[in-house]
Design a protein around this motif. Structure first.
Motif, PDB file in Angstrom:
ATOM      1  N   GLU A 126      -6.104   4.577  14.063  1.00  0.00           N
ATOM      2  CA  GLU A 126      -6.631   3.296  13.581  1.00  0.00           C
ATOM      3  C   GLU A 126      -7.490   3.492  12.325  1.00  0.00           C
ATOM      4  O   GLU A 126      -7.330   2.771  11.341  1.00  0.00           O
ATOM      5  CB  GLU A 126      -7.451   2.631  14.674  1.00  0.00           C
ATOM      6  N   GLN A 127      -8.360   4.475  12.334  1.00  0.00           N
ATOM      7  CA  GLN A 127      -9.242   4.715  11.190  1.00  0.00           C
ATOM      8  C   GLN A 127      -8.473   5.201   9.966  1.00  0.00           C
ATOM      9  O   GLN A 127      -8.797   4.825   8.835  1.00  0.00           O
ATOM     10  CB  GLN A 127     -10.321   5.727  11.551  1.00  0.00           C
ATOM     11  N   MET A 128      -7.454   6.020  10.179  1.00  0.00           N
ATOM     12  CA  MET A 128      -6.694   6.566   9.049  1.00  0.00           C
ATOM     13  C   MET A 128      -5.727   5.547   8.447  1.00  0.00           C
ATOM     14  O   MET A 128      -5.471   5.561   7.246  1.00  0.00           O
ATOM     15  CB  MET A 128      -5.908   7.805   9.488  1.00  0.00           C
ATOM     16  N   ASN A 129      -5.169   4.679   9.287  1.00  0.00           N
ATOM     17  CA  ASN A 129      -4.041   3.861   8.834  1.00  0.00           C
ATOM     18  C   ASN A 129      -4.292   2.371   8.706  1.00  0.00           C
ATOM     19  O   ASN A 129      -3.470   1.662   8.129  1.00  0.00           O
ATOM     20  CB  ASN A 129      -2.854   4.062   9.775  1.00  0.00           C
ATOM     21  N   TYR A 130      -5.385   1.866   9.255  1.00  0.00           N
ATOM     22  CA  TYR A 130      -5.576   0.411   9.287  1.00  0.00           C
ATOM     23  C   TYR A 130      -6.912  -0.054   8.711  1.00  0.00           C
ATOM     24  O   TYR A 130      -7.412  -1.106   9.081  1.00  0.00           O
ATOM     25  CB  TYR A 130      -5.432  -0.094  10.727  1.00  0.00           C
ATOM     26  N   THR A 131      -7.487   0.709   7.794  1.00  0.00           N
ATOM     27  CA  THR A 131      -8.796   0.327   7.259  1.00  0.00           C
ATOM     28  C   THR A 131      -8.720  -0.364   5.901  1.00  0.00           C
ATOM     29  O   THR A 131      -9.670  -1.012   5.501  1.00  0.00           O
ATOM     30  CB  THR A 131      -9.723   1.557   7.150  1.00  0.00           C
ATOM     31  N   ASP A 132      -7.618  -0.240   5.195  1.00  0.00           N
ATOM     32  CA  ASP A 132      -7.472  -0.862   3.878  1.00  0.00           C
ATOM     33  C   ASP A 132      -6.795  -2.222   4.029  1.00  0.00           C
ATOM     34  O   ASP A 132      -5.599  -2.309   4.318  1.00  0.00           O
ATOM     35  CB  ASP A 132      -6.651   0.047   2.962  1.00  0.00           C
ATOM     36  N   ASP A 133      -7.578  -3.290   3.818  1.00  0.00           N
ATOM     37  CA  ASP A 133      -7.039  -4.642   3.994  1.00  0.00           C
ATOM     38  C   ASP A 133      -5.934  -4.988   3.005  1.00  0.00           C
ATOM     39  O   ASP A 133      -5.136  -5.886   3.254  1.00  0.00           O
ATOM     40  CB  ASP A 133      -8.166  -5.678   3.874  1.00  0.00           C
ATOM     41  N   LYS A 134      -5.845  -4.274   1.882  1.00  0.00           N
ATOM     42  CA  LYS A 134      -4.812  -4.549   0.876  1.00  0.00           C
ATOM     43  C   LYS A 134      -3.460  -3.952   1.258  1.00  0.00           C
ATOM     44  O   LYS A 134      -2.420  -4.450   0.845  1.00  0.00           O
ATOM     45  CB  LYS A 134      -5.242  -4.011  -0.486  1.00  0.00           C
ATOM     46  N   THR A 135      -3.486  -2.857   2.037  1.00  0.00           N
ATOM     47  CA  THR A 135      -2.225  -2.167   2.331  1.00  0.00           C
ATOM     48  C   THR A 135      -1.930  -2.031   3.819  1.00  0.00           C
ATOM     49  O   THR A 135      -0.955  -1.381   4.181  1.00  0.00           O
ATOM     50  CB  THR A 135      -2.221  -0.751   1.714  1.00  0.00           C
ATOM     51  N   SER A 136      -2.758  -2.633   4.672  1.00  0.00           N
ATOM     52  CA  SER A 136      -2.495  -2.509   6.105  1.00  0.00           C
ATOM     53  C   SER A 136      -2.844  -3.809   6.831  1.00  0.00           C
ATOM     54  O   SER A 136      -3.609  -4.630   6.325  1.00  0.00           O
ATOM     55  CB  SER A 136      -3.304  -1.360   6.713  1.00  0.00           C
ATOM     56  N   SER A 137      -2.265  -3.963   8.016  1.00  0.00           N
ATOM     57  CA  SER A 137      -2.546  -5.128   8.844  1.00  0.00           C
ATOM     58  C   SER A 137      -2.420  -4.732  10.310  1.00  0.00           C
ATOM     59  O   SER A 137      -1.326  -4.394  10.771  1.00  0.00           O
ATOM     60  CB  SER A 137      -1.562  -6.260   8.534  1.00  0.00           C
ATOM     61  N   LYS A 138      -3.533  -4.771  11.024  1.00  0.00           N
ATOM     62  CA  LYS A 138      -3.482  -4.490  12.464  1.00  0.00           C
ATOM     63  C   LYS A 138      -2.657  -5.561  13.168  1.00  0.00           C
ATOM     64  O   LYS A 138      -1.873  -5.260  14.063  1.00  0.00           O
ATOM     65  CB  LYS A 138      -4.895  -4.484  13.054  1.00  0.00           C
ATOM     66  N   LYS A 139      -2.839  -6.803  12.751  1.00  0.00           N
ATOM     67  CA  LYS A 139      -2.138  -7.927  13.378  1.00  0.00           C
ATOM     68  C   LYS A 139      -0.611  -7.770  13.290  1.00  0.00           C
ATOM     69  O   LYS A 139       0.110  -8.034  14.249  1.00  0.00           O
ATOM     70  CB  LYS A 139      -2.578  -9.226  12.724  1.00  0.00           C
ATOM     71  N   LEU A 140      -0.130  -7.315  12.132  1.00  0.00           N
ATOM     72  CA  LEU A 140       1.316  -7.152  11.930  1.00  0.00           C
ATOM     73  C   LEU A 140       1.808  -5.756  12.289  1.00  0.00           C
ATOM     74  O   LEU A 140       3.011  -5.510  12.307  1.00  0.00           O
ATOM     75  CB  LEU A 140       1.678  -7.475  10.475  1.00  0.00           C
ATOM     76  N   GLY A 141       0.881  -4.825  12.536  1.00  0.00           N
ATOM     77  CA  GLY A 141       1.271  -3.458  12.857  1.00  0.00           C
ATOM     78  C   GLY A 141       1.750  -2.674  11.655  1.00  0.00           C
ATOM     79  O   GLY A 141       2.573  -1.772  11.781  1.00  0.00           O
ATOM     80  N   TYR A 142       1.222  -3.013  10.467  1.00  0.00           N
ATOM     81  CA  TYR A 142       1.595  -2.319   9.238  1.00  0.00           C
ATOM     82  C   TYR A 142       0.487  -1.349   8.839  1.00  0.00           C
ATOM     83  O   TYR A 142      -0.553  -1.776   8.350  1.00  0.00           O
ATOM     84  CB  TYR A 142       1.798  -3.299   8.074  1.00  0.00           C
ATOM     85  N   PRO A 143       0.699  -0.051   9.009  1.00  0.00           N
ATOM     86  CA  PRO A 143      -0.284   0.919   8.526  1.00  0.00           C
ATOM     87  C   PRO A 143      -0.157   1.081   7.003  1.00  0.00           C
ATOM     88  O   PRO A 143       0.867   0.737   6.408  1.00  0.00           O
ATOM     89  CB  PRO A 143       0.113   2.205   9.249  1.00  0.00           C
ATOM     90  N   SER A 144      -1.183   1.622   6.384  1.00  0.00           N
ATOM     91  CA  SER A 144      -1.171   1.822   4.928  1.00  0.00           C
ATOM     92  C   SER A 144      -0.007   2.692   4.477  1.00  0.00           C
ATOM     93  O   SER A 144       0.611   2.439   3.440  1.00  0.00           O
ATOM     94  CB  SER A 144      -2.483   2.448   4.464  1.00  0.00           C
TER      95      SER A 144
END
Length: 118
Positions: free
Chosen positions: A54-72
């Motif tokens: 979660e910390q590595m892949n979902y912290t950048d709001d421009k390139t990731s979305s927890k809601k959609l399951g899109y990691p950076s």
């Protein structure tokens, strides 16, 4: 080369895509599947492994979305030039790939032969 998402969009629209673009886009998609598998495994474990994903892949709001399951890394994989994203060592036929493959195969054979003796 065009971004992977553009290549895939053309395929979905029924357009012809050059073989080289298709080949590289398939390699990117294969990597995406592998990375999703690794992330899913770690998320299902819970605990520190899940926190790290979660910390590595979902912290950048421009390139990731927890809601959609899109990691950076996914965003980068589909938006970048696939050759640039993969790197030469992950593209069959390049000298970097051949060197990497030869080393990996040698290590595998050494390990496999060692275990066959036991």
């Amino acid at each position: 080369m065009r971004a992977t998402c553009e290549i895939v969009a053309d395929l979905k629209d029924g357009k012809e895509v050059p073989y080289e673009e298709l080949k590289i886009a398939c390699l990117v998609q294969s990597s995406i599947i592998f990375f999703y598998q690794q992330d899913t495994k770690n998320l299902l474990k819970g605990g520190i492994a899940a926190d790290l994903v979660e910390q590595m892949n979902y912290t950048d709001d421009k390139t990731s979305s927890k809601k959609l399951g899109y990691p950076s890394w996914y965003w980068n994989a589909i938006k970048k030039d696939p050759i640039e994203w993969l790197g030469a060592s992950h593209i069959p036929g390049t000298s970097e790939y051949d060197q990497h493959y030869k080393l990996s195969k040698s290590l595998y054979e050494k390990f496999a032969n060692k275990n066959d003796d036991k």
